[in-house]
Design a protein around this motif. Structure first.
Motif, short mmCIF file in Angstrom:
data_model
loop_
_atom_site.label_atom_id
_atom_site.label_comp_id
_atom_site.label_asym_id
_atom_site.label_seq_id
_atom_site.Cartn_x
_atom_site.Cartn_y
_atom_site.Cartn_z
N ARG A 93 12.65 18.34 -22.98
CA ARG A 93 11.78 18.70 -21.96
C ARG A 93 11.18 20.15 -22.01
O ARG A 93 9.98 20.19 -21.90
CB ARG A 93 12.33 18.45 -20.37
CG ARG A 93 12.45 16.80 -20.23
CD ARG A 93 13.19 16.65 -18.97
NE ARG A 93 12.15 17.13 -17.85
CZ ARG A 93 12.18 16.96 -16.41
NH1 ARG A 93 13.12 16.42 -15.91
NH2 ARG A 93 11.25 17.37 -15.60
N ALA A 94 11.96 21.26 -22.47
CA ALA A 94 11.50 22.41 -22.71
C ALA A 94 10.81 22.31 -24.01
O ALA A 94 9.79 23.07 -24.11
CB ALA A 94 12.97 23.34 -22.83
N TYR A 95 11.02 21.56 -25.03
CA TYR A 95 10.41 21.59 -26.01
C TYR A 95 8.85 20.92 -26.12
O TYR A 95 7.81 21.53 -26.23
CB TYR A 95 11.00 20.51 -27.38
CG TYR A 95 10.07 20.47 -28.47
CD1 TYR A 95 9.89 21.28 -29.53
CD2 TYR A 95 9.44 19.15 -28.30
CE1 TYR A 95 9.16 21.19 -30.52
CE2 TYR A 95 8.59 18.73 -29.70
CZ TYR A 95 8.41 20.05 -30.53
OH TYR A 95 7.61 19.68 -31.54
N HIS A 96 8.97 20.05 -25.36
CA HIS A 96 7.59 19.38 -24.55
C HIS A 96 6.64 20.42 -23.85
O HIS A 96 5.76 20.40 -24.17
CB HIS A 96 7.76 17.96 -23.98
CG HIS A 96 6.58 17.16 -23.49
ND1 HIS A 96 5.84 16.61 -24.19
CD2 HIS A 96 6.07 17.30 -22.13
CE1 HIS A 96 4.75 15.95 -23.51
NE2 HIS A 96 4.99 16.43 -22.48
N LEU A 97 7.41 21.00 -22.78
CA LEU A 97 6.75 22.00 -22.14
C LEU A 97 6.19 23.08 -23.16
O LEU A 97 4.98 23.61 -22.87
CB LEU A 97 7.58 22.62 -21.20
CG LEU A 97 6.90 23.45 -19.95
CD1 LEU A 97 5.59 22.92 -19.46
CD2 LEU A 97 7.71 23.95 -19.17
N GLN A 98 6.86 23.54 -24.08
CA GLN A 98 6.39 24.57 -25.11
C GLN A 98 5.10 23.94 -25.72
O GLN A 98 4.29 24.74 -25.93
CB GLN A 98 7.50 25.04 -25.94
CG GLN A 98 7.10 25.97 -26.99
CD GLN A 98 8.16 26.22 -28.08
OE1 GLN A 98 8.79 25.02 -28.59
NE2 GLN A 98 8.41 27.25 -28.42
N GLN A 99 5.09 22.64 -26.20
CA GLN A 99 3.96 22.18 -26.88
C GLN A 99 2.79 22.21 -25.95
O GLN A 99 1.66 22.39 -26.33
CB GLN A 99 4.22 20.83 -27.42
CG GLN A 99 5.38 20.81 -28.50
CD GLN A 99 5.14 21.80 -29.59
OE1 GLN A 99 4.07 21.81 -30.30
NE2 GLN A 99 5.98 22.47 -29.79
N VAL A 100 2.92 21.88 -24.56
CA VAL A 100 1.96 21.72 -23.67
C VAL A 100 1.23 23.25 -23.44
O VAL A 100 0.05 23.28 -23.59
CB VAL A 100 2.47 21.02 -22.22
CG1 VAL A 100 1.40 21.56 -21.34
CG2 VAL A 100 2.93 19.62 -22.41
N ASP A 101 2.08 24.22 -23.46
CA ASP A 101 1.69 25.56 -23.20
C ASP A 101 0.72 25.88 -24.54
O ASP A 101 -0.23 26.50 -24.34
CB ASP A 101 2.69 26.57 -23.08
CG ASP A 101 3.37 26.29 -21.84
OD1 ASP A 101 2.92 25.95 -20.84
OD2 ASP A 101 4.72 26.87 -21.67
N ARG A 102 1.25 25.49 -25.83
CA ARG A 102 0.51 25.98 -27.01
C ARG A 102 -0.80 25.20 -26.96
O ARG A 102 -1.58 25.72 -27.35
CB ARG A 102 1.55 25.62 -28.21
CG ARG A 102 2.56 26.51 -28.40
CD ARG A 102 3.36 26.06 -29.60
NE ARG A 102 4.34 26.94 -29.84
CZ ARG A 102 5.17 27.03 -30.78
NH1 ARG A 102 5.38 25.92 -31.66
NH2 ARG A 102 6.07 27.71 -30.89
N SER A 103 -0.92 23.98 -26.69
CA SER A 103 -2.21 23.28 -26.58
C SER A 103 -3.08 23.81 -25.62
O SER A 103 -4.27 24.06 -25.94
CB SER A 103 -2.04 21.89 -26.08
OG SER A 103 -1.12 21.31 -27.04
N ILE A 104 -2.72 24.47 -24.34
CA ILE A 104 -3.55 25.06 -23.36
C ILE A 104 -3.71 26.31 -23.98
O ILE A 104 -5.17 26.78 -23.95
CB ILE A 104 -2.82 25.12 -22.07
CG1 ILE A 104 -2.67 23.86 -21.49
CG2 ILE A 104 -3.42 26.06 -21.12
CD1 ILE A 104 -1.68 23.80 -20.18
N GLN A 105 -3.05 27.00 -24.63
CA GLN A 105 -3.49 28.40 -25.33
C GLN A 105 -4.73 28.30 -26.19
O GLN A 105 -5.61 29.37 -26.37
CB GLN A 105 -2.39 29.20 -25.90
CG GLN A 105 -1.26 29.50 -25.11
CD GLN A 105 0.02 30.01 -25.49
OE1 GLN A 105 0.05 30.06 -26.71
NE2 GLN A 105 0.98 30.18 -24.68
N VAL A 106 -4.92 27.11 -27.02
CA VAL A 106 -5.82 27.11 -28.00
C VAL A 106 -7.32 26.60 -27.32
O VAL A 106 -8.31 26.74 -27.92
CB VAL A 106 -5.71 26.23 -29.15
CG1 VAL A 106 -4.18 26.55 -29.77
CG2 VAL A 106 -5.42 24.72 -28.60
N LEU A 107 -7.19 26.52 -26.11
CA LEU A 107 -8.56 25.83 -25.44
C LEU A 107 -9.62 27.01 -25.47
O LEU A 107 -10.79 26.67 -25.82
CB LEU A 107 -8.35 25.63 -23.76
CG LEU A 107 -7.79 24.15 -23.85
CD1 LEU A 107 -7.60 24.01 -22.14
CD2 LEU A 107 -8.56 23.12 -24.27
#
Length: 126
Positions: A93-107
């Motif tokens: 779940r921490a890994y998934h949340l990290q990927q979500v955060d990275r996705s948002i940062q590229v917006l």
């Protein structure tokens, strides 16, 4: 009626319709962020086309263990799906949340690209 690459054009003819479908496609791709983390058997195929890498992920059987987060940027909806089997897997779940955060940062970079493309089209002398 759309103009395709095979339609002959006269000098000075408006080419702006050629780019409209591409702009719509770019906009649609920028309005949704989808992060999927799947545990299980998957096959990943990478294919390069026009300088971009297309990724196709297939599963031999429907995955039962998945974390899915979808952000719909047009209406602000956020959808989270967590398989019951993964509810207590803190590391995944921490890994998934990290990927979500990275996705948002590229917006911001994606929106800047879209705006730059629109400005180029608007300012271009057809």
């Amino acid at each position: 009626m759309t103009i395709d690459d095979k339609t002959p054009r006269r000098a000075g003819q408006d080419h702006s319709r050629d780019i409209i479908p591409k702009i719509i496609e770019m906009f649609n791709e920028l309005t949704e962020i989808k992060v999927v983390t799947v545990v299980g058997k998957v096959q990943v195929d990478l294919a390069e086309s026009d300088g971009r890498t297309a990724t196709k992920v297939t599963t031999p059987e429907p995955p039962t263990d998945a974390l899915v987060t979808i952000f719909d940027l047009t209406d602000g909806d956020v959808t989270n799906v967590i398989s019951p089997e993964l509810r207590d897997d803190e590391a995944l779940r921490a890994y998934h949340l990290q990927q979500v955060d990275r996705s948002i940062q590229v917006l911001p970079a994606h929106f800047k690209t879209l705006i730059d493309a629109a400005e180029t089209i608007i300012n271009h002398k057809w």
